[in-house]
Design a protein around this motif. Structure first.
Motif, PDB file in Angstrom:
ATOM      1  N   ARG A 402      11.208   5.150  -5.223  1.00 20.79           N
ATOM      2  CA  ARG A 402      10.732   5.682  -3.953  1.00 20.79           C
ATOM      3  C   ARG A 402      11.684   5.303  -2.817  1.00 20.79           C
ATOM      4  NH1 ARG A 402       5.598   7.380  -3.667  1.00 20.79           N
ATOM      5  NH2 ARG A 402       4.921   6.041  -5.363  1.00 20.79           N
TER       6      ARG A 402
ATOM      7  N   TYR B  17      -4.702   5.590  -4.769  1.00 25.26           N
ATOM      8  CA  TYR B  17      -4.012   4.530  -4.023  1.00 25.26           C
ATOM      9  C   TYR B  17      -4.979   3.883  -3.052  1.00 25.26           C
ATOM     10  CZ  TYR B  17       0.450   6.183  -5.861  1.00 25.26           C
ATOM     11  OH  TYR B  17       1.474   6.516  -6.681  1.00 25.26           O
ATOM     12  N   VAL B  24      -6.843   6.987  -1.449  1.00 23.48           N
ATOM     13  CA  VAL B  24      -6.120   8.258  -1.479  1.00 23.48           C
ATOM     14  C   VAL B  24      -6.144   8.749  -2.914  1.00 23.48           C
ATOM     15  CG1 VAL B  24      -3.923   9.404  -1.077  1.00 23.48           C
ATOM     16  CG2 VAL B  24      -4.610   7.505   0.402  1.00 23.48           C
ATOM     17  N   ALA B  26      -4.425  10.596  -4.954  1.00 21.86           N
ATOM     18  CA  ALA B  26      -3.132  11.274  -5.071  1.00 21.86           C
ATOM     19  C   ALA B  26      -3.174  12.286  -6.200  1.00 21.86           C
ATOM     20  CB  ALA B  26      -2.035  10.238  -5.315  1.00 21.86           C
ATOM     21  N   SER B  46       3.454  19.175   0.787  1.00 25.01           N
ATOM     22  CA  SER B  46       3.881  17.780   0.761  1.00 25.01           C
ATOM     23  C   SER B  46       2.659  16.860   0.731  1.00 25.01           C
ATOM     24  CB  SER B  46       4.731  17.486   2.005  1.00 25.01           C
ATOM     25  OG  SER B  46       5.242  16.194   1.913  1.00 25.01           O
ATOM     26  N   GLY B  47       2.698  15.879  -0.100  1.00 29.14           N
ATOM     27  CA  GLY B  47       1.587  14.939  -0.208  1.00 29.14           C
ATOM     28  C   GLY B  47       0.491  15.428  -1.124  1.00 29.14           C
ATOM     29  N   SER B  48       0.710  16.525  -1.819  1.00 24.53           N
ATOM     30  CA  SER B  48      -0.345  17.060  -2.678  1.00 24.53           C
ATOM     31  C   SER B  48      -0.431  16.324  -4.012  1.00 24.53           C
ATOM     32  CB  SER B  48      -0.113  18.558  -2.908  1.00 24.53           C
ATOM     33  OG  SER B  48       1.170  18.755  -3.464  1.00 24.53           O
ATOM     34  N   GLY B  49       0.550  15.497  -4.321  1.00 26.23           N
ATOM     35  CA  GLY B  49       0.440  14.683  -5.535  1.00 26.23           C
ATOM     36  C   GLY B  49       1.382  15.095  -6.643  1.00 26.23           C
ATOM     37  N   LYS B  50       2.386  15.939  -6.332  1.00 31.40           N
ATOM     38  CA  LYS B  50       3.303  16.412  -7.372  1.00 31.40           C
ATOM     39  C   LYS B  50       4.066  15.251  -8.004  1.00 31.40           C
ATOM     40  CE  LYS B  50       5.573  19.033  -4.412  1.00 31.40           C
ATOM     41  NZ  LYS B  50       4.803  18.822  -3.170  1.00 31.40           N
ATOM     42  N   THR B  51       4.683  14.443  -7.140  1.00 32.67           N
ATOM     43  CA  THR B  51       5.467  13.322  -7.653  1.00 32.67           C
ATOM     44  C   THR B  51       4.586  12.377  -8.457  1.00 32.67           C
ATOM     45  OG1 THR B  51       6.988  13.471  -5.794  1.00 32.67           O
ATOM     46  CG2 THR B  51       6.925  11.383  -6.964  1.00 32.67           C
ATOM     47  N   THR B  52       3.413  12.097  -7.903  1.00 33.46           N
ATOM     48  CA  THR B  52       2.511  11.183  -8.593  1.00 33.46           C
ATOM     49  C   THR B  52       2.154  11.716  -9.979  1.00 33.46           C
ATOM     50  OG1 THR B  52       1.605  10.624  -6.432  1.00 33.46           O
ATOM     51  CG2 THR B  52       0.360   9.890  -8.349  1.00 33.46           C
ATOM     52  N   GLU B 173      11.567  17.896  -7.894  1.00 37.27           N
ATOM     53  CA  GLU B 173      12.362  18.557  -6.859  1.00 37.27           C
ATOM     54  C   GLU B 173      13.864  18.433  -7.118  1.00 37.27           C
ATOM     55  OE1 GLU B 173      10.844  18.622  -3.052  1.00 37.27           O
ATOM     56  OE2 GLU B 173       9.045  17.462  -3.499  1.00 37.27           O
ATOM     57  N   HIS B 206       9.472  22.963  -3.831  1.00 37.47           N
ATOM     58  CA  HIS B 206       8.950  23.580  -2.622  1.00 37.47           C
ATOM     59  C   HIS B 206       9.515  24.976  -2.436  1.00 37.47           C
ATOM     60  CE1 HIS B 206       8.129  19.492  -0.816  1.00 37.47           C
ATOM     61  NE2 HIS B 206       7.036  20.180  -0.538  1.00 37.47           N
TER      62      HIS B 206
HETATM   63  N1  ATP Z   1       2.618   3.821  -3.341  1.00 39.52           N
HETATM   64  C1  ATP Z   1       1.733   4.543  -2.640  1.00 39.52           C
HETATM   65  N2  ATP Z   1       0.812   3.915  -1.898  1.00 39.52           N
HETATM   66  C2  ATP Z   1      -0.102   4.597  -1.197  1.00 39.52           C
HETATM   67  N3  ATP Z   1      -0.160   5.924  -1.164  1.00 39.52           N
HETATM   68  C3  ATP Z   1       0.731   6.623  -1.864  1.00 39.52           C
HETATM   69  C4  ATP Z   1       1.724   5.981  -2.632  1.00 39.52           C
HETATM   70  N4  ATP Z   1       2.464   6.916  -3.239  1.00 39.52           N
HETATM   71  C5  ATP Z   1       1.982   8.097  -2.861  1.00 39.52           C
HETATM   72  N5  ATP Z   1       0.939   7.926  -2.043  1.00 39.52           N
HETATM   73  C6  ATP Z   1       0.117   8.992  -1.465  1.00 39.52           C
HETATM   74  O1  ATP Z   1      -0.288   9.828  -2.510  1.00 39.52           O
HETATM   75  C7  ATP Z   1      -0.272  11.156  -2.106  1.00 39.52           C
HETATM   76  C8  ATP Z   1       0.542  11.987  -3.035  1.00 39.52           C
HETATM   77  O2  ATP Z   1       1.914  11.629  -2.894  1.00 39.52           O
HETATM   78  P1  ATP Z   1       3.081  12.349  -3.696  1.00 39.52           P
HETATM   79  O3  ATP Z   1       4.332  11.631  -3.391  1.00 39.52           O
HETATM   80  O4  ATP Z   1       2.676  12.441  -5.122  1.00 39.52           O
HETATM   81  O5  ATP Z   1       3.104  13.803  -3.043  1.00 39.52           O
HETATM   82  P2  ATP Z   1       4.168  14.960  -3.269  1.00 39.52           P
HETATM   83  O6  ATP Z   1       3.371  16.170  -3.592  1.00 39.52           O
HETATM   84  O7  ATP Z   1       5.187  14.523  -4.223  1.00 39.52           O
HETATM   85  O8  ATP Z   1       4.769  15.116  -1.827  1.00 39.52           O
HETATM   86  P3  ATP Z   1       6.227  15.621  -1.447  1.00 39.52           P
HETATM   87  O9  ATP Z   1       6.214  17.085  -1.636  1.00 39.52           O
HETATM   88  O10 ATP Z   1       6.358  15.227  -0.020  1.00 39.52           O
HETATM   89  O11 ATP Z   1       7.165  14.899  -2.331  1.00 39.52           O
HETATM   90  C9  ATP Z   1       0.254  11.190  -0.666  1.00 39.52           C
HETATM   91  O12 ATP Z   1      -0.853  11.280   0.195  1.00 39.52           O
HETATM   92  C10 ATP Z   1       0.905   9.853  -0.517  1.00 39.52           C
HETATM   93  O13 ATP Z   1       0.807   9.414   0.818  1.00 39.52           O
END
Ligand code: ATP
Ligand code: MG
Lengths: 403, 235
Positions: A402, B17, B24, B26, B46-52, B173, B206
């Motif tokens: 990250r 989280y 949250v 995620a 963004s923030g929808s949880g893709k990376t997670t 991405e 995206h």
């Molecule tokens: N280590 C963490 N601690 C707390 N919250 C987290 C953590 N990692 C992610 N989040 C939250 O989890 C949610 C999903 O995050 P994630 O990174 O999976 O989104 P994303 O779809 O990959 O976004 P982006 O398109 O910006 O990369 C977000 O609301 C983020 O703030």
């Protein structure tokens, strides 16, 4: 592959790697230098004890050392002559000795009076070389005496000053006689300078009433290594007499020789702590800087053992670079100093001589300790990289990526 | 190769989280099923949880609930060390940026994976050559990452992801830091690998142009799958 990565990693941040290499060099140098100085000090101390103070060994009547009585002379014996003929023996001299009192108009002091044969003494204890003022024994004046600088200062004695020596003769009656200062000397051993005064043996013997007898025979050998063997041989030749080596005669020197290693290793530990601290710090920084990269390696499937060794190898390589340079540098410098000497007198006139050392020390490269010191440095370096390496193992790939 | 056999089968997976303070979600109770040979995009704001979600499937992170079966092995039950080995042997990764180890050349970056797998040295060279041909970088094989453009770096990352012969490739991405030409070039290569080598790809994005290239699009909002267009055709 891990090795290659580790090797290339150390050249990424050159200045940081140089810091570690330099610390290792410095640690190695400091360690070797401390031991070298110690060795140089001891060597010169031992040399001066043997060559300028007590000789290799001394022979006395066994009771003489208890109270320095005039009657405890060495017996007339052909064995003593035989000793001078031994092939290992370089020089001998015989002294008569008594304890007494030196007095002047202003005061008095306890002294040890040594009756010597000037020519032999010159060769066996370099007595003539120690003179800072006046002339070595001449027949020109009656009852000449040679006193140390400290005693001269204390008793306000100058060349040609008159003084009286008082002591007991062989019949236990008190005798005193007037002497005249002919020379003032200074040796490496200030406490002795305050105590020992030298006169002609004939002058002293007359006063003691012991004819041509003596109390002490000093033997100087050709080689230090023969000491133990020759001591045994001589003891066999004169079984009733007491034979002492310089080690018994100067026990503080012997103790110093025995404890050198301990002292230098204590200093070594302190140097190593500083080295460890430096390495831990720098390697932690190196890891912190690469968190993302290390996290990615874990994500891709590098296991903890490999990651651990990746970090460890970096320090090992740095050590492998630093050590040869450190060794070379130390060897060159210590040998340079060995030829030119390190002068400690600028740290204080009496600093070294009050402990019985010369002011100029010739450090000796410690060939027999070099492996141990080298290993200590290497082990310290590697132990200090364990901590950063263990720290890297705690890395969570998700968090690392990250960043 | 068999079609339609399952590679990823995830049930009820959630990642929460800050469960004590402001939780949250995620990833919130997601079911995901992926077959071999798919070319699937994961999209969402963004923030929808893709990376997670990708991290959970890739075994980089552990879900708070649910199971993830990859090749019928439940990776949520694997120990940390087993999981590392599992990732090495079964999953290919392409990250958004700074993918490559800077001190290694392109070839060495790829070879490292094979080295970690302890594969035969003999096999490596031919395979590396083939991989670099596939990502059209044979001429840059001995360059350091710093000497490569962003798009070239990502192509090396794809080659590296394939080096271990994984079950599927996860790419979070992969085109986010690329200009559109490089992005479409990377997509071309990925699509070609998919059709010709049947490599399974799951990537988040995206970029609408990237989404258009996918054969299946899963849309995530607030950690939940809101739409899933199934494959339109098979390779
Ligand atoms: N280590 C963490 N601690 C707390 N919250 C987290 C953590 N990692 C992610 N989040 C939250 O989890 C949610 C999903 O995050 P994630 O990174 O999976 O989104 P994303 O779809 O990959 O976004 P982006 O398109 O910006 O990369 C977000 O609301 C983020 O703030
Ligand atoms: Mg993301």
């Amino acid at each position: 592959m891990i090795l290659m990565m580790a090797w290339r990693n150390i050249w990424r941040n050159k200045s940081r790697s140089m810091i570690i290499i330099f610390s290792i060099m410095l640690g190695l140098f400091a360690g070797l230098f401390v031991v070298a100085i110690y060795k140089g000090m001891l060597r010169s101390k031992v040399r001066s004890v043997i060559d300028r103070e007590v000789g290799h060994l001394q022979i006395h009547q066994s009771k003489f050392k208890e109270d320095y009585l005039a009657e405890y002379v060495l017996p007339e014996s052909t064995a003593l002559v035989d000793i001078t003929q031994l092939p290992e023996v370089k020089l001998t001299t015989q002294r008569s000795i008594t304890n007494g009192m030196l007095s002047t108009a202003t005061g008095s002091a306890g002294v040890t009076i040594l009756g010597i044969v000037p020519n032999e003494e010159r060769a066996i204890s370099q007595l003539a070389e120690k003179i800072i003022e006046g002339d070595y024994f001449t027949e020109k004046i009656r009852n000449p005496v040679m006193v140390g600088r400290k005693l001269a200062r204390k008793m306000k004695l100058k060349i040609k000053s008159k003084l009286v020596l008082t002591f007991t003769d062989s019949t236990n009656s008190i005798v005193s006689a007037a002497f005249r200062v002919m020379a003032i000397y200074e040796s490496e051993n200030t406490p002795l300078d305050e105590r020992n005064v030298y006169v002609f043996r004939d002058d002293l013997n007359k006063l003691l009433g012991i004819g041509s007898s003596v109390h002490e025979m000093v033997v100087l050998l050709n080689r230090d290594e023969d000491l133990d063997r020759v001591t045994k041989e001589i003891q066999g030749m004169v079984p009733s007499l007491q034979v002492d080596t310089w080690k018994n005669l100067s026990p503080e020197t012997e103790l110093m020789v025995d404890t050198t290693n301990e002292y230098s290793y204590i200093i070594l530990v302190i140097i190593m702590l500083a080295l460890a601290f430096g390495i831990i710090n720098t390697m932690l920084m190196a890891i912190l800087e690469r968190t993302r990269e290390l996290g990615m390696l874990v994500a891709l499937g590098m296991n903890k053992v490999r990651l651990f060794f990746l970090i460890l190898w970096e320090t090992v390589f740095l050590t492998m670079v630093g050590c040869p340079f450190g060794l070379l540098f130390s060897w060159l410098w210590i040998n340079y100093l060995n030829r030119n000497g390190v002068d400690f007198s600028r740290f204080g006139e009496d600093m070294m001589s009050s402990f019985g050392f010369t002011n100029v020390i010739y450090p000796e490269f410690p060939y027999d300790n070099v492996i141990v010191i080298f290993l200590i440095v290497v082990i310290t370096a590697i132990l200090s990289s364990l901590f950063p390496a263990l720290k890297a193992l705690k890395l969570q790939p998700v968090e690392a990526l990250r960043k | 190769m068999m079609k339609n056999d399952t590679v990823i089968d995830a049930h009820n997976i959630s990642k929460i989280y800050n469960p004590e303070t402001i939780p949250v979600f995620a990833v919130n109770d997601v079911h995901l099923h992926l077959n071999r040979g798919e070319f699937t995009a994961l999209v969402g704001p963004s923030g929808s949880g893709k990376t997670t979600l990708l991290n959970l499937i890739g075994g980089l992170d552990r879900p708070d609930t649910g199971n993830i079966l990859i090749n019928n092995i439940d990776i949520t039950k694997l120990s940390a060390n087993k999981l590392i080995t599992f990732r090495l042997n079964h999953i290919g990764f392409v990250f958004q940026s700074f993918n490559l180890i800077p001190v290694l050349t392109a070839r060495e970056n790829v070879e490292m994976i094979m080295h970690l797998q302890k594969s035969q040295r003999m096999d490596r060279d031919t395979r590396i050559k083939q991989l670099f041909e596939e990502v059209q970088l044979s001429d840059k094989i001995d360059s350091r990452p710093s000497q490569l453009s962003g798009g070239q770096q990502q192509r090396v990352a794809v080659a590296r992801a394939l080096a271990s012969k994984p079950q599927f490739v996860l790419a979070d991405e992969p085109t986010a830091n690329l200009d559109s030409k490089s992005a479409s070039n990377l997509l071309d290569i990925m699509a070609k690998l998919n059709t010709e080598e049947h490599i399974t790809f799951l990537f988040s994005t995206h970029d609408q142009r990237v989404i258009d290239r996918a054969r299946r699009v899963i849309t995530l909002v607030d950690g939940k799958i809101v739409s899933d267009t199934l494959p339109t055709s098979t390779a």
